[in-house]
Design an enzyme around this catalytic site. Structure first.
Site, mmCIF file in Angstrom:
data_model
loop_
_atom_site.group_PDB
_atom_site.id
_atom_site.type_symbol
_atom_site.label_atom_id
_atom_site.label_comp_id
_atom_site.label_asym_id
_atom_site.label_seq_id
_atom_site.Cartn_x
_atom_site.Cartn_y
_atom_site.Cartn_z
ATOM 1 N N GLY A 149 0.816 -1.205 0.000
ATOM 2 C CA GLY A 149 0.000 0.000 0.000
ATOM 3 C C GLY A 149 0.853 1.259 0.000
ATOM 4 N N CYS A 150 0.210 2.395 -0.287
ATOM 5 C CA CYS A 150 0.954 3.651 -0.435
ATOM 6 C C CYS A 150 1.522 4.145 0.886
ATOM 7 C CB CYS A 150 0.065 4.706 -1.082
ATOM 8 S SG CYS A 150 -1.539 4.947 -0.298
ATOM 9 N N TYR A 151 0.710 4.194 1.932
ATOM 10 C CA TYR A 151 1.228 4.608 3.234
ATOM 11 C C TYR A 151 2.321 3.660 3.730
ATOM 12 C CZ TYR A 151 -2.288 8.253 4.385
ATOM 13 O OH TYR A 151 -3.050 9.395 4.445
#
Length: 333
Positions: A149-151
């Site tokens: 995921g991005c985070y």
């Protein structure tokens, strides 16, 4: 050319995958799937892509439409990849999934964080967690990858080389993302009048991406995401108590020497530096006064945090140049 299918082609990540594939020397999108806008021409859904793909349509997914496809990207909400993964895997097609369905190591972990039962737990062990800088060999040897995921990508890349320098039970991650991270669907909390001139924390104490951070870092993490009034970008500011005096910036430089998409510098990074690129900009400090380590990462949530990472993983899986189709430099101003 590698005939490529994209599930979730009508969303922001789907559009970004198509934008990047347009300049990729080997990947040719041939099937685009998206239930909400099935039947529409691509230029009606994503007008910015009209010149690159004048003849493509968005279709409703059916397994038989994967015939002749060499690679599948899935950019679907959590829970949806579990339904299509068995079809893709049974056909032996390399599969890169951006959803959360196969990132965690067990069905119990998935249930804990996503509050629902996993529908394909027998497939979990087949997926490699996809951050190329940390799992390059495993990704290259797999046909099924769950892109991070991005985070988590921002926090994990900032902290993984520093984990031996800090107390792993003291990690705090404060990260802010652009509104595109919430997806294309209309929501009150991402309405222009809500976001403009506003800065909001959300997902307090239990955001689902915490699970990925803790899994990848083998640590305990307090994560607080924030919504920033911008289209793209993530800035993750990470803290932990140091075991003693150290040089975290040197540790980052050593860990990422030679990495094509990571820049380590003394300067505090800015999200704008990464706009449109697959780059991650990092810095770190040791604070003698508090005995803590500070690490900061900036990236584009739609590229290195999503579509770019997916393509980077696919390049490794298919034996291509890892950097094919991916920009190292951002667009500024």
């Amino acid at each position: 050319m590698i005939r490529t299918a994209i599930l979730g082609a009508s969303g922001f990540v789907g559009a970004e995958l198509l934008r990047l594939c347009a300049s990729h020397p080997e990947l040719e999108p041939v099937r685009l799937f998206g239930d909400s806008q099935a039947g529409l021409r691509l230029d009606a859904v994503h007008p910015q892509l009209a010149l690159a793909y004048p003849d493509l349509l968005v279709e409703r997914y059916a397994p038989e439409l994967l015939a002749g496809v060499d690679l599948v990207f899935a950019a679907l909400p959590h829970g949806h990849s579990q339904r299509v993964a068995p079809d893709v895997i049974a056909r032996g097609i390399p599969f890169v999934d951006l959803g959360a369905d196969f990132r965690l190591s067990s069905a119990d972990e998935y249930r804990t964080w996503y509050k629902e039962e996993h529908q394909a737990p027998e497939l979990l062990s087949r997926f490699v967690y996809g951050i190329p800088e940390l799992h390059r060999d495993a990704i290259a040897g797999s046909k099924t990858v769950a892109a991070a995921g991005c985070y988590p990508t921002s926090a994990i890349l900032a902290l993984r080389p520093l984990i031996d320098l800090v107390d792993p039970t003291t990690i705090v991650v404060d990260a802010a993302s652009g509104v595109s991270g919430a997806g294309k669907g209309l929501k009150d909390e991402t309405h222009f009048n809500t976001v403009d001139e506003n800065f909001t924390a959300y997902g307090l104490l239990g955001h689902r991406h915490t699970a990925e951070m803790e899994m990848a870092l083998d640590a305990r993490v307090l994560f607080t995401p924030h919504l920033a009034p911008m289209n793209r970008g993530i800035l993750a500011t990470c803290y932990a108590t140091a075991k003693g005096p150290c040089d975290p910036l040197a540790a980052l430089k050593e860990a990422y020497a030679g990495e094509p998409f990571i820049h380590v510098s003394e300067r505090a990074p800015s999200t704008k530096w990464t706009l449109g690129s697959n780059a991650v900009h990092l810095t770190a400090r040791y604070d003698e006064r508090t005995g803590r380590v500070l690490a900061i990462a900036a990236l584009d949530n739609l590229v290195k945090g999503a579509a770019g990472q997916m393509i980077q993983c696919a390049n490794l899986m298919l034996g291509l140049d890892e950097a094919a189709g991916l920009a190292k430099v951002g667009i500024c101003p």
